[in-house]
Design a protein around this motif. Structure first.
Motif, PDB file in Angstrom:
ATOM      1  N   ALA A 114    -135.729 -68.286   7.925  1.00 58.68           N
ATOM      2  CA  ALA A 114    -135.869 -67.729   6.583  1.00 58.68           C
ATOM      3  C   ALA A 114    -134.776 -68.291   5.693  1.00 58.68           C
ATOM      4  O   ALA A 114    -133.600 -68.316   6.064  1.00 58.68           O
ATOM      5  N   LEU A 115    -135.182 -68.753   4.504  1.00 55.93           N
ATOM      6  CA  LEU A 115    -134.245 -69.273   3.512  1.00 55.93           C
ATOM      7  C   LEU A 115    -134.420 -68.474   2.233  1.00 55.93           C
ATOM      8  O   LEU A 115    -135.536 -68.331   1.732  1.00 55.93           O
ATOM      9  N   THR A 116    -133.327 -67.917   1.716  1.00 60.10           N
ATOM     10  CA  THR A 116    -133.381 -67.207   0.440  1.00 60.10           C
ATOM     11  C   THR A 116    -132.433 -67.882  -0.541  1.00 60.10           C
ATOM     12  O   THR A 116    -131.374 -68.389  -0.147  1.00 60.10           O
ATOM     13  N   MET A 117    -132.821 -67.885  -1.827  1.00 62.02           N
ATOM     14  CA  MET A 117    -132.018 -68.531  -2.864  1.00 62.02           C
ATOM     15  C   MET A 117    -131.956 -67.647  -4.085  1.00 62.02           C
ATOM     16  O   MET A 117    -132.974 -67.146  -4.556  1.00 62.02           O
ATOM     17  N   GLN A 118    -130.779 -67.489  -4.624  1.00 57.95           N
ATOM     18  CA  GLN A 118    -130.587 -66.763  -5.869  1.00 57.95           C
ATOM     19  C   GLN A 118    -130.961 -67.664  -7.041  1.00 57.95           C
ATOM     20  O   GLN A 118    -130.574 -68.835  -7.070  1.00 57.95           O
ATOM     21  N   PRO A 119    -131.731 -67.168  -8.007  1.00 54.88           N
ATOM     22  CA  PRO A 119    -132.001 -67.978  -9.196  1.00 54.88           C
ATOM     23  C   PRO A 119    -130.689 -68.445  -9.825  1.00 54.88           C
ATOM     24  O   PRO A 119    -129.744 -67.680  -9.968  1.00 54.88           O
ATOM     25  N   GLY A 120    -130.629 -69.709 -10.169  1.00 54.95           N
ATOM     26  CA  GLY A 120    -129.419 -70.256 -10.761  1.00 54.95           C
ATOM     27  C   GLY A 120    -128.491 -70.928  -9.772  1.00 54.95           C
ATOM     28  O   GLY A 120    -127.502 -71.562 -10.184  1.00 54.95           O
ATOM     29  N   PHE A 121    -128.783 -70.815  -8.471  1.00 49.78           N
ATOM     30  CA  PHE A 121    -127.906 -71.465  -7.496  1.00 49.78           C
ATOM     31  C   PHE A 121    -128.010 -72.983  -7.598  1.00 49.78           C
ATOM     32  O   PHE A 121    -127.014 -73.693  -7.470  1.00 49.78           O
ATOM     33  N   LEU A 122    -129.228 -73.490  -7.834  1.00 48.34           N
ATOM     34  CA  LEU A 122    -129.403 -74.925  -8.037  1.00 48.34           C
ATOM     35  C   LEU A 122    -129.336 -75.252  -9.521  1.00 48.34           C
ATOM     36  O   LEU A 122    -129.730 -74.439 -10.362  1.00 48.34           O
ATOM     37  N   PRO A 123    -128.867 -76.448  -9.885  1.00 49.46           N
ATOM     38  CA  PRO A 123    -128.817 -76.841 -11.296  1.00 49.46           C
ATOM     39  C   PRO A 123    -130.216 -76.849 -11.916  1.00 49.46           C
ATOM     40  O   PRO A 123    -131.216 -77.042 -11.227  1.00 49.46           O
ATOM     41  N   ARG A 124    -130.269 -76.649 -13.221  1.00 51.31           N
ATOM     42  CA  ARG A 124    -131.554 -76.547 -13.909  1.00 51.31           C
ATOM     43  C   ARG A 124    -132.431 -77.778 -13.692  1.00 51.31           C
ATOM     44  O   ARG A 124    -133.638 -77.670 -13.516  1.00 51.31           O
ATOM     45  N   ALA A 125    -131.811 -78.961 -13.685  1.00 50.29           N
ATOM     46  CA  ALA A 125    -132.593 -80.182 -13.489  1.00 50.29           C
ATOM     47  C   ALA A 125    -133.302 -80.163 -12.139  1.00 50.29           C
ATOM     48  O   ALA A 125    -134.461 -80.590 -12.027  1.00 50.29           O
ATOM     49  N   MET A 126    -132.632 -79.651 -11.106  1.00 52.47           N
ATOM     50  CA  MET A 126    -133.251 -79.574  -9.786  1.00 52.47           C
ATOM     51  C   MET A 126    -134.306 -78.468  -9.726  1.00 52.47           C
ATOM     52  O   MET A 126    -135.310 -78.599  -9.025  1.00 52.47           O
ATOM     53  N   VAL A 127    -134.077 -77.396 -10.467  1.00 49.65           N
ATOM     54  CA  VAL A 127    -135.080 -76.326 -10.540  1.00 49.65           C
ATOM     55  C   VAL A 127    -136.384 -76.874 -11.098  1.00 49.65           C
ATOM     56  O   VAL A 127    -137.475 -76.610 -10.582  1.00 49.65           O
ATOM     57  N   GLU A 128    -136.282 -77.674 -12.151  1.00 49.13           N
ATOM     58  CA  GLU A 128    -137.488 -78.262 -12.750  1.00 49.13           C
ATOM     59  C   GLU A 128    -138.099 -79.307 -11.819  1.00 49.13           C
ATOM     60  O   GLU A 128    -139.318 -79.361 -11.641  1.00 49.13           O
ATOM     61  N   ALA A 129    -137.250 -80.143 -11.222  1.00 48.79           N
ATOM     62  CA  ALA A 129    -137.756 -81.215 -10.364  1.00 48.79           C
ATOM     63  C   ALA A 129    -138.481 -80.685  -9.140  1.00 48.79           C
ATOM     64  O   ALA A 129    -139.417 -81.313  -8.640  1.00 48.79           O
ATOM     65  N   THR A 130    -138.051 -79.529  -8.653  1.00 46.92           N
ATOM     66  CA  THR A 130    -138.670 -78.968  -7.453  1.00 46.92           C
ATOM     67  C   THR A 130    -139.758 -77.950  -7.765  1.00 46.92           C
ATOM     68  O   THR A 130    -140.342 -77.380  -6.838  1.00 46.92           O
ATOM     69  N   GLY A 131    -140.030 -77.703  -9.029  1.00 51.53           N
ATOM     70  CA  GLY A 131    -141.113 -76.783  -9.390  1.00 51.53           C
ATOM     71  C   GLY A 131    -140.885 -75.370  -8.880  1.00 51.53           C
ATOM     72  O   GLY A 131    -141.826 -74.706  -8.450  1.00 51.53           O
ATOM     73  N   MET A 132    -139.653 -74.901  -8.950  1.00 46.80           N
ATOM     74  CA  MET A 132    -139.341 -73.607  -8.359  1.00 46.80           C
ATOM     75  C   MET A 132    -140.046 -72.451  -9.061  1.00 46.80           C
ATOM     76  O   MET A 132    -140.212 -71.381  -8.478  1.00 46.80           O
ATOM     77  N   TYR A 133    -140.453 -72.667 -10.307  1.00 45.08           N
ATOM     78  CA  TYR A 133    -141.153 -71.600 -11.023  1.00 45.08           C
ATOM     79  C   TYR A 133    -142.588 -71.999 -11.362  1.00 45.08           C
ATOM     80  O   TYR A 133    -143.167 -71.487 -12.307  1.00 45.08           O
ATOM     81  N   ARG A 134    -143.150 -72.873 -10.535  1.00 44.76           N
ATOM     82  CA  ARG A 134    -144.556 -73.239 -10.696  1.00 44.76           C
ATOM     83  C   ARG A 134    -145.416 -72.205  -9.968  1.00 44.76           C
ATOM     84  O   ARG A 134    -145.845 -72.399  -8.841  1.00 44.76           O
ATOM     85  N   TYR A 135    -145.660 -71.098 -10.642  1.00 42.25           N
ATOM     86  CA  TYR A 135    -146.443 -70.024 -10.031  1.00 42.25           C
ATOM     87  C   TYR A 135    -147.912 -70.418  -9.857  1.00 42.25           C
ATOM     88  O   TYR A 135    -148.662 -69.711  -9.192  1.00 42.25           O
ATOM     89  N   ASP A 136    -148.302 -71.530 -10.457  1.00 42.20           N
ATOM     90  CA  ASP A 136    -149.679 -71.989 -10.296  1.00 42.20           C
ATOM     91  C   ASP A 136    -149.883 -72.704  -8.961  1.00 42.20           C
ATOM     92  O   ASP A 136    -151.023 -72.964  -8.573  1.00 42.20           O
ATOM     93  N   ARG A 137    -148.811 -73.009  -8.263  1.00 43.60           N
ATOM     94  CA  ARG A 137    -148.950 -73.692  -6.979  1.00 43.60           C
ATOM     95  C   ARG A 137    -149.111 -72.683  -5.846  1.00 43.60           C
ATOM     96  O   ARG A 137    -148.572 -71.586  -5.909  1.00 43.60           O
ATOM     97  N   PRO A 138    -149.837 -73.054  -4.799  1.00 41.55           N
ATOM     98  CA  PRO A 138    -150.099 -72.103  -3.704  1.00 41.55           C
ATOM     99  C   PRO A 138    -148.829 -71.775  -2.929  1.00 41.55           C
ATOM    100  O   PRO A 138    -148.014 -72.662  -2.653  1.00 41.55           O
TER     101      PRO A 138
END
Length: 322
Positions: free
Chosen positions: A127-151
């Motif tokens: 199990a891996l848990t991450m607090q929002p903001g732990f990764l830089p914003r550029a990486m958040v966008e690059a990894t689609g962390m808030y792409r709720y449209d993805r399965p």
């Protein structure tokens, strides 16, 4: 993956969810027993060195065991959870869909999603848990962390699993290594290791959504998405969001359509209806109170709106969940 009635209880992982999930629990909407969906925030104090992530086994040892007292019912989290399964099948409900995870699969639960653990299946893996903001914003966008449209459920192939395993193990080793680096460097190394792992997971996620070659959402959409998440319970107006963000309606329409295929109004409506469904299915709140919670002062207007977008009345939707 099958649609089903929402689960009414959640089981422990191994026998308990992560330590950070239970600490400081707060109810979003509450007037009494059965009238809220509880939200469990990330607890950095439960992490090694207090960093904004945790990683450990889902079995009977490690941070996901020990009886932390999480309510045995559906709930929200305000952080990211990725479950890497070593055994299965495991059935897990996320926002009215039951997912069946098998060995090698990954389940990605994003902040705010309502979910429930299976009371019958054993959760074995990492199990891996991450607090929002732990990764830089550029990486958040690059990894689609808030792409709720993805399965949420991902099925890595053999080669992908072969690459993910060492990346996951390396992240685990770095997380537990508190003796060779000062805190600032320890945190930086964790961010780099986590980014490497998440870029691999994001690629699998993009493939699962059949959009591996699609452009990432631009800053305009990202800002709109954040504004909607913060304001949808009061603001349903596209023009108001455009004014707030300093964009023209045309710019907003172009950006949101490129990122999601939806108009801004449809994006807002989908978020409002999802929240209403969550409250109807998982709380005992009266329909009028639920309407008020998502921005409707008049119960009749809310019922008409909900039926228009969900194809069923609020009372009818609630009855289907029993």
């Amino acid at each position: 993956m099958t649609e089903q009635r929402p689960a009414q209880t959640s089981a422990h992982l191994g026998t308990a969810p992560p330590r950070g999930a239970a600490a400081g629990a707060a109810a979003e909407v509450t007037t009494g027993p059965g009238e809220h969906i509880r939200t469990y925030p990330f607890d950095p104090s439960a992490s090694v060195f207090g960093v904004g992530m945790q990683i450990g086994p889902m079995g009977t040892e490690g941070p996901w065991a020990g009886g932390v007292g999480l309510s045995r019912r559906v709930h929200r989290i305000d952080f990211h959870v990725l479950l890497f399964f070593r055994e299965g099948p495991v059935h897990h409900m996320i926002d009215f869909t039951e997912y069946e995870a098998r060995p090698g699969d990954i389940l990605w639960i994003r902040p705010g999603q309502v979910h429930g653990f299976s009371p019958h299946d054993a959760y074995v893996g990492t199990a891996l848990t991450m607090q929002p903001g732990f990764l830089p914003r550029a990486m958040v966008e690059a990894t689609g962390m808030y792409r709720y449209d993805r399965p949420p459920l991902l099925h890595p192939g053999p080669d992908q699993l072969a690459a993910l395993g060492p990346a996951l193990e390396q992240l685990g080793r770095e997380y537990l290594d508190t003796s060779t680096l000062p805190l600032s460097l320890h945190t930086s190394v964790l961010r780099h290791s986590l980014t490497a792992l998440m870029l691999r997971v994001a690629h699998i996620s993009a493939q699962a959504a059949a959009d591996a070659c699609a452009p990432q959402p631009d800053t305009t959409f990202s800002r709109f998405r954040t504004a909607v998440e913060q304001g949808f319970t009061e603001n349903h107006s596209v023009s108001a969001y455009a004014d707030e963000l300093g964009y023209s309606r045309r710019t907003l329409v172009r950006s949101v359509r490129a990122a999601t295929g939806l108009t801004p109004k449809a994006f807002i409506d989908r978020r409002v209806v999802l929240e209403a469904k969550r409250l109807l299915a998982h709380t005992d709140l009266p329909v009028g109170r639920i309407g008020a919670a998502v921005g409707f002062a008049d119960s009749a207007n809310f019922s008409k709106y909900f039926q228009q977008h969900a194809g069923v009345t609020p009372a009818g939707f609630r009855a289907e969940q029993v």
